[in-house]
Enzyme design. Structure first.
Site, PDB file in Angstrom:
ATOM      1  N   TYR A  47       0.400  -1.226  -0.090  1.00  0.00           N
ATOM      2  CA  TYR A  47       0.225  -0.001   0.308  1.00  0.00           C
ATOM      3  C   TYR A  47       0.934   1.030  -0.127  1.00  0.00           C
ATOM      4  O   TYR A  47       1.803   1.370   1.091  1.00  0.00           O
ATOM      5  CB  TYR A  47      -0.985  -0.206   1.680  1.00  0.00           C
ATOM      6  N   TYR A  98     -10.906  -2.535   5.761  1.00  0.00           N
ATOM      7  CA  TYR A  98     -10.425  -0.783   5.975  1.00  0.00           C
ATOM      8  C   TYR A  98     -10.524  -1.063   7.276  1.00  0.00           C
ATOM      9  O   TYR A  98     -10.291   0.060   7.796  1.00  0.00           O
ATOM     10  CB  TYR A  98     -11.602  -0.413   5.445  1.00  0.00           C
TER      11      TYR A  98
END
Length: 388
Positions: free
Chosen positions: A246, A338
């Protein structure tokens, strides 16, 4: 028309070094670049890469400023007018030879040693640029100097089968994170310490995984249920395998709060807290990043986040790597939670035997910052109905 363009500026796609090289090749003088009539034909040594002796004559492999490494040339010692760079080169060489328990300078340097010397020279350059920036932006008369004589890296020749002092993870009292297939063998919540540019091991070392980048063919596609773009794999991925990192712009939490309010008004955000030990920095993948920008949320994901440290061991700035939690079929969408929460890991499973019980492992809880109560459309049987 020309009078309207006198104050017009456009960015140059060439670096200062490249512009200087062009000036010298074309015999052009430039005061800003320090290219004058007297030195226009001079070429500057950026650093020294290698050393050898042929009979009794000494030669140095020179990296020329503004030229690619492929343009390096061997120069006899008598041609070298850069005494300071030669002194630094031999200081680095002597230290490296002592590290290998060797005293005499060989006629030809091993590739491993010459590679280390180039890395050391590049590190010194980056520190010099940082030092110059600090002094250019300082608001006080005292000058700032930056020195780094430390080289943190393992001494292993086989990091998996014969790790010296626990290899790079051992320096932080952790175990190696990967097995012989380069799959995870540590539980979620534990940090990963990979080998770095200061290590003796080769680029194919099994403790170099995240730094090699994405190894699978991936596809960005438009979802059918209003979740925007998503990412699917075009190849089968085994369990506990690195998939992607990420990546984004690293900003302070203060800036993240400011941007978060703006993103909230737009109904989307890509802020990811780096809160492994402290909640100080955030990754913003909105404008800078990679394919992870498009990975969607799921309450039953097939990817798990791990904190990874390679050349930087500042625990406030981990690299965020996504590993598979199970086997993933070709064509399947990639997702992560998330709002994941990672439970503390048993001490015996995470640390080396020498750790004391007073040193409790810290459980990271990295999660993207989203303040809106967004409806979840992941479709899993364990769906929480809302992302946040």
């Amino acid at each position: 028309m020309a009078e309207h363009l006198k104050d017009c500026h456009v960015p140059c796609k060439m670096s200062w070094d490249e512009v200087e090289t062009v000036c010298r090749l074309e015999a052009l003088r430039c005061k800003e670049l320090g290219v004058s009539r007297t030195n226009v034909k001079d070429y500057e040594v950026e650093f020294i890469c290698d050393y050898k002796r042929v009979k009794e004559e000494e030669f140095y492999l020179v990296k020329w400023r503004g030229f690619a490494m492929a343009e390096n040339t061997w120069e006899p010692k008598d041609n070298m007018k850069c005494r300071k760079l030669m002194k630094l080169f031999h200081l680095d060489l002597d230290k490296e030879l002592r590290r290998h328990k060797r005293r005499a300078v060989p006629r030809r340097l091993d590739k491993e040693i010459s590679s280390f010397l180039v890395q050391k020279a590049r590190l010194r350059q980056s520190l010099e640029r940082w030092q110059a920036h600090l002094n250019q932006t300082r608001n006080h008369p005292g000058r700032i100097f930056v020195i780094n004589d430390m080289a943190v890296g393992c001494e292993c020749t086989n990091c998996l089968e014969d790790p010296v002092d626990g290899c790079c993870p051992g320096a932080s009292l952790h175990r190696l994170a990967y097995n012989e297939k380069q799959q995870l063998r540590v539980r979620a919540g534990q940090p990963i310490y990979e080998c770095n540019s200061r290590c003796r091991c080769r680029p194919d070392c099994p403790n170099r995984v995240v730094q090699r980048g994405i190894q699978f063919d991936l596809c960005i596609f438009r979802t059918e249920n209003g979740r925007g773009w998503g990412v699917r794999t075009l190849q089968h991925i085994n369990k506990n395998t690195f998939v992607m990192e990420y990546i984004g712009e690293i900003i302070t939490n203060e800036e993240a709060e400011k941007r978060g309010r703006e993103y909230d008004s737009q109904g989307s955000t890509y802020l990811f807290d780096l809160d492994y030990v402290e909640d100080v920095y955030t990754v913003d993948a909105a404008h800078y990043g990679n394919i992870s920008h498009f990975v969607n949320h799921s309450c039953n994901p097939n990817l798990q986040v791990f904190n990874v440290f390679i050349d930087n061991i500042d625990e406030r700035l981990p690299r965020i790597a996504l590993f598979s939690t199970r086997g993933i079929c070709a064509g399947e969408e990639l997702t992560f939670d998330y709002k994941m929460q990672i439970d503390p890991v048993d001490l015996d499973n995470s640390r080396l035997d020498s750790i004391t019980l007073a040193e409790q492992p810290i459980s990271p809880k990295s999660s993207p910052k989203k303040r809106l109560r967004v409806e979840c459309r992941c479709g899993s049987s364990s769906c929480r109905k809302y992302l946040f």
